[in-house]
Design a protein around this motif. Sequence first.
Motif, PDB file in Angstrom:
ATOM      1  N   UNK A 249       6.909  47.662  12.480  1.00 35.36           N
ATOM      2  CA  UNK A 249       6.202  46.420  12.161  1.00 35.36           C
ATOM      3  C   UNK A 249       5.967  45.595  13.413  1.00 35.36           C
ATOM      4  N   UNK A 250       6.987  45.505  14.275  1.00 44.91           N
ATOM      5  CA  UNK A 250       6.855  44.736  15.510  1.00 44.91           C
ATOM      6  C   UNK A 250       5.839  45.383  16.451  1.00 44.91           C
ATOM      7  N   UNK A 251       5.898  46.699  16.568  1.00 46.30           N
ATOM      8  CA  UNK A 251       4.958  47.413  17.432  1.00 46.30           C
ATOM      9  C   UNK A 251       3.521  47.243  16.944  1.00 46.30           C
ATOM     10  N   UNK A 255       0.268  45.335  18.825  1.00 42.94           N
ATOM     11  CA  UNK A 255      -1.039  45.950  19.033  1.00 42.94           C
ATOM     12  C   UNK A 255      -2.143  45.103  18.403  1.00 42.94           C
ATOM     13  N   UNK A 256      -1.873  44.588  17.195  1.00 43.85           N
ATOM     14  CA  UNK A 256      -2.864  43.720  16.535  1.00 43.85           C
ATOM     15  C   UNK A 256      -3.150  42.487  17.374  1.00 43.85           C
ATOM     16  N   UNK A 351       4.635  38.946  12.700  1.00 43.63           N
ATOM     17  CA  UNK A 351       5.771  39.750  12.242  1.00 43.63           C
ATOM     18  C   UNK A 351       6.828  39.943  13.324  1.00 43.63           C
ATOM     19  N   UNK A 352       6.425  39.836  14.578  1.00 43.23           N
ATOM     20  CA  UNK A 352       7.377  40.044  15.672  1.00 43.23           C
ATOM     21  C   UNK A 352       8.532  39.055  15.577  1.00 43.23           C
ATOM     22  N   UNK A 353       8.230  37.815  15.224  1.00 40.77           N
ATOM     23  CA  UNK A 353       9.285  36.795  15.139  1.00 40.77           C
ATOM     24  C   UNK A 353      10.316  37.170  14.090  1.00 40.77           C
TER      25      UNK A 353
END
Length: 392
Positions: A249-251, A255-256, A351-353
């Motif tokens: 999800x983070x990756x 990219x997004x 989503x990274x957070x």
Amino acid sequence: MHESATDIMTILPSDAAKEVYETAVSHRDETEDLRRLAPKLVDHIKETGLFRLGLPRFLGGWEDNPVELLKSYEVLSSSEAAVGWSVWNNHLACTFGRYLDEDSMREIYNDPSHVYANSARPEGVAEIVPGGYNVSGRWTLVSGCQISDWFVLRCLVTGKGLPSTLGPGANLKLFFIPREAIEIIDTWHVGGLRGTGSHDVKVDNHFVKEAYAVDFDSPVAIDNPYSRLPIGCLNAAGNAAIALGIFKAAMDDLIRICFEKITPGKNPDLRDRDRIQSVVAKSKTLLSSMRCQLHNSVSVLWDESVNGNTYTDKQLADVWSASIQAATTARSMVTEIYAAAGTVSLYTENKIERAHRDVHAVLQHGIVQPHWMNQAGMAYLGIKPKGAMFRI
């Protein structure tokens, strides 16, 4: 909606997880705010049968290659970590049911709408009384307790000359207890895995009949390849799959963002920066390799179980080591992604957070702690591993 539990697992668990994915994403904020899975999300998971994967097929379970479960945990966790965690946690609570006699199993797991919670921590006491036990105690970190109908809670058994404290000679059992006997204590005020609702639960002098008390030496009522699978290392593999889903999800989010974010001024855009390019390439390779090793090691155990063979310590070690390495690599890479993305990582809209908070919480679980890698190393070096759950 599916009509019965036995209809539910006519599709692959990973396909069922894909059905839930968008529902989980659309209810991420509600799940976070409630500190438990959003009600509509819970209903959707129930409809797919994902809460019952660890049961025999006649009760709606999967009863096939457990790699499919790892795939489902990864998909679910890439949408919302609390969902993958909750389905994985239910699998363990259902797996414990293998030690019940068949009548008790049908009584506890008969309703396809039921959800299950558990705690393997021996934080309660069960006093031997005629016909069963009186159970009291308070258990911490009981994920999904607010949405669950049955609880499997571990206790120290006392009476009849047994030790009254944990230590040498202590007798530990798992007790199946219905929701009406459970008091939930609001303690789950956390950052990572907030949506799992992992509050404390309390039981006060509740009678549990003898048939609803089991341990890891109890006979297995339904003998099939799935019920012969080891609980400990497969639980570790499931935890690792959750971590890999969060990593993915983070990756994907990085990219997004790279395609959407334009840097003002003369500075290069994110996707034109060497550090970002390196992190994305490294993430792609590590995710694929960790997943492959994890799935391969679990497939070996499945093949051995299908053929009725006994697992070697090295085969078990392969799963333990693959699980710990996959989980720790996922945590490391999510942290690297978080740092490389810069200030965008701070915002909850990305989503990274959330991934950064969640993956660290996932790896606090005892089933993926570093000492399991030591146990695996012992097996490779011809030393008998001593971990209590290594072979169970």
